[in-house]
Design an enzyme around this catalytic site. Structure first.
Site, PDB file in Angstrom:
ATOM      1  N   GLY A 158      -2.210 -10.030  95.604  1.00  0.00           N
ATOM      2  CA  GLY A 158      -3.096  -9.159  95.184  1.00  0.00           C
ATOM      3  C   GLY A 158      -4.544 -10.505  95.411  1.00  0.00           C
ATOM      4  N   GLN A 162     -11.319 -14.858  91.918  1.00  0.00           N
ATOM      5  CA  GLN A 162     -11.261 -15.893  92.679  1.00  0.00           C
ATOM      6  C   GLN A 162     -11.411 -16.556  94.180  1.00  0.00           C
ATOM      7  OE1 GLN A 162      -6.851 -13.516  92.309  1.00  0.00           O
ATOM      8  NE2 GLN A 162      -6.335 -15.531  92.224  1.00  0.00           N
ATOM      9  N   CYS A 173       0.157 -17.747  91.538  1.00  0.00           N
ATOM     10  CA  CYS A 173      -1.789 -16.864  91.771  1.00  0.00           C
ATOM     11  C   CYS A 173      -1.552 -18.188  92.724  1.00  0.00           C
ATOM     12  CB  CYS A 173      -2.413 -17.670  90.398  1.00  0.00           C
ATOM     13  SG  CYS A 173      -3.918 -17.268  90.493  1.00  0.00           S
ATOM     14  N   LEU A 174      -3.181 -17.314  93.881  1.00  0.00           N
ATOM     15  CA  LEU A 174      -3.083 -17.870  94.446  1.00  0.00           C
ATOM     16  C   LEU A 174      -4.064 -19.476  94.105  1.00  0.00           C
ATOM     17  CD1 LEU A 174      -3.960 -15.351  96.622  1.00  0.00           C
ATOM     18  CD2 LEU A 174      -1.579 -16.658  97.380  1.00  0.00           C
ATOM     19  N   HIS A 179      -2.519  -9.259  85.794  1.00  0.00           N
ATOM     20  CA  HIS A 179      -2.833 -10.243  86.225  1.00  0.00           C
ATOM     21  C   HIS A 179      -4.386 -10.442  86.556  1.00  0.00           C
ATOM     22  CE1 HIS A 179      -1.706 -14.232  87.922  1.00  0.00           C
ATOM     23  NE2 HIS A 179      -2.382 -13.883  88.830  1.00  0.00           N
ATOM     24  N   GLU A 180      -4.234  -9.006  87.834  1.00  0.00           N
ATOM     25  CA  GLU A 180      -5.903  -8.994  88.399  1.00  0.00           C
ATOM     26  C   GLU A 180      -6.373  -8.782  87.493  1.00  0.00           C
ATOM     27  OE1 GLU A 180      -5.164 -10.894  90.757  1.00  0.00           O
ATOM     28  OE2 GLU A 180      -3.443 -10.417  91.342  1.00  0.00           O
ATOM     29  N   HIS A 221      -7.669 -11.887  85.249  1.00  0.00           N
ATOM     30  CA  HIS A 221      -9.051 -12.547  86.322  1.00  0.00           C
ATOM     31  C   HIS A 221     -10.361 -11.947  86.206  1.00  0.00           C
ATOM     32  CE1 HIS A 221      -6.647 -15.737  88.653  1.00  0.00           C
ATOM     33  NE2 HIS A 221      -6.158 -13.936  89.802  1.00  0.00           N
TER      34      HIS A 221
HETATM   35  O1  K1U Z   1      -3.845 -13.183  91.411  1.00  0.00           O
HETATM   36  C1  K1U Z   1      -2.827 -14.070  92.690  1.00  0.00           C
HETATM   37  O2  K1U Z   1      -3.507 -15.407  92.662  1.00  0.00           O
HETATM   38  C2  K1U Z   1      -2.623 -13.236  93.204  1.00  0.00           C
HETATM   39  C3  K1U Z   1      -1.105 -13.345  92.486  1.00  0.00           C
HETATM   40  C4  K1U Z   1      -0.389 -11.618  92.150  1.00  0.00           C
HETATM   41  C5  K1U Z   1       0.314 -12.008  91.402  1.00  0.00           C
HETATM   42  C6  K1U Z   1       2.275 -12.630  91.643  1.00  0.00           C
HETATM   43  C7  K1U Z   1       2.716 -12.087  91.253  1.00  0.00           C
HETATM   44  C8  K1U Z   1       2.718 -11.809  90.210  1.00  0.00           C
HETATM   45  C9  K1U Z   1       1.402 -11.907  89.103  1.00  0.00           C
HETATM   46  C10 K1U Z   1       0.671 -11.743  89.761  1.00  0.00           C
HETATM   47  C11 K1U Z   1      -0.552 -13.514  93.755  1.00  0.00           C
HETATM   48  O3  K1U Z   1      -0.227 -12.865  95.005  1.00  0.00           O
HETATM   49  S1  K1U Z   1       1.106 -15.430  94.116  1.00  0.00           S
HETATM   50  C12 K1U Z   1       2.182 -15.414  95.247  1.00  0.00           C
HETATM   51  C13 K1U Z   1       3.078 -14.329  95.785  1.00  0.00           C
HETATM   52  O4  K1U Z   1       3.594 -13.675  94.486  1.00  0.00           O
HETATM   53  C14 K1U Z   1       3.623 -13.767  96.906  1.00  0.00           C
HETATM   54  C15 K1U Z   1       3.317 -14.473  97.932  1.00  0.00           C
HETATM   55  C16 K1U Z   1       4.199 -13.681  99.431  1.00  0.00           C
HETATM   56  C17 K1U Z   1       4.883 -13.081  99.348  1.00  0.00           C
HETATM   57  C18 K1U Z   1       5.466 -12.431  98.130  1.00  0.00           C
HETATM   58  C19 K1U Z   1       4.543 -12.238  97.020  1.00  0.00           C
HETATM   59 ZN    ZN Z   2      -4.044 -14.616  90.713  1.00  0.00          ZN
END
Ligand code: K1U
Ligand code: ZN
Length: 177
Positions: free
Chosen positions: A46, A51, A91-92, A133-134, A137
């Protein structure tokens, strides 16, 4: 399409409240495409426009393994929430940190798609978590806000140290409103 710089916690620009999109035009569709490319490159499941330092209410999510299920939410609003679930979030903007957060189990979201058409979606499980979560943000909230003060301090220190060691270009840009 372009891969955009992702802001890192505790960057104060992550706290800016995003404004609703007035018209879904080509500039918004370009933003959506760049956000999708950024999310796939990271990789993540996501991304919210905040972000990438664009303070507009735009979200992309793709839970598929092969990048074939891109979901776009413009001006998303939660119209129903029910139950609760605890799950591990990442979270990225908070690289390398994962922690358990409690959120609604099932939700209904109303939003516009990339053509500006309204739709509603019922979601549960990881999709529900990711949408919540998004949307956080877009409201200037980061998942670490749900953790204890002590954990927040430790995470802030760790990431500030990391950014000092390896500064990214995003650290010097002004917000895009
Ligand atoms: O909002 C963001 O920064 C993105 C975030 C979304 C998220 C993940 C988990 C729970 C709630 C919201 C991410 O994508 S973190 C990375 C991640 O979860 C992932 C990366 C590679 C493969 C699978 C998952
Ligand atoms: Zn996030």
């Amino acid at each position: 399409m372009a891969v955009l710089d992702v802001l890192t916690y505790p960057d104060p620009r992550l706290r800016i409240q995003a404004a609703p999109v007035d018209t879904v035009d080509d500039s918004i569709r370009r933003l959506v495409d760049d956000m999708a490319e950024t999310m796939y490159t990271a990789p993540g499941i996501g991304l919210a426009a905040v972000q990438v330092n664009v303070h507009k209410r735009v979200i992309v999510i793709d839970l598929s393994d092969d990048h074939t299920d891109l979901k776009v939410f413009i001006n998303p609003e939660l119209t129903k929430r029910a139950g609760s679930q605890e799950s591990e979030e990442g979270c990225l903007s908070v690289p390398g940190i994962y922690a358990a957060v409690t959120r609604a189990e099932s939700i209904t979201v109303r939003a516009l798609d990339r053509n500006g058409d309204e739709f509603t979606l019922d979601a549960n499980g990881i999709l529900s978590v990711c949408i919540q979560h998004e949307i956080d943000h877009l409201d200037g909230k980061v998942f670490v806000d749900y953790l204890s003060r002590l954990k927040q301090q430790r995470i802030r220190k760790k990431l500030v140290k990391q950014v000092r060691r390896d500064p990214t270009p995003s650290a010097s840009h002004a917000p895009v409103m």
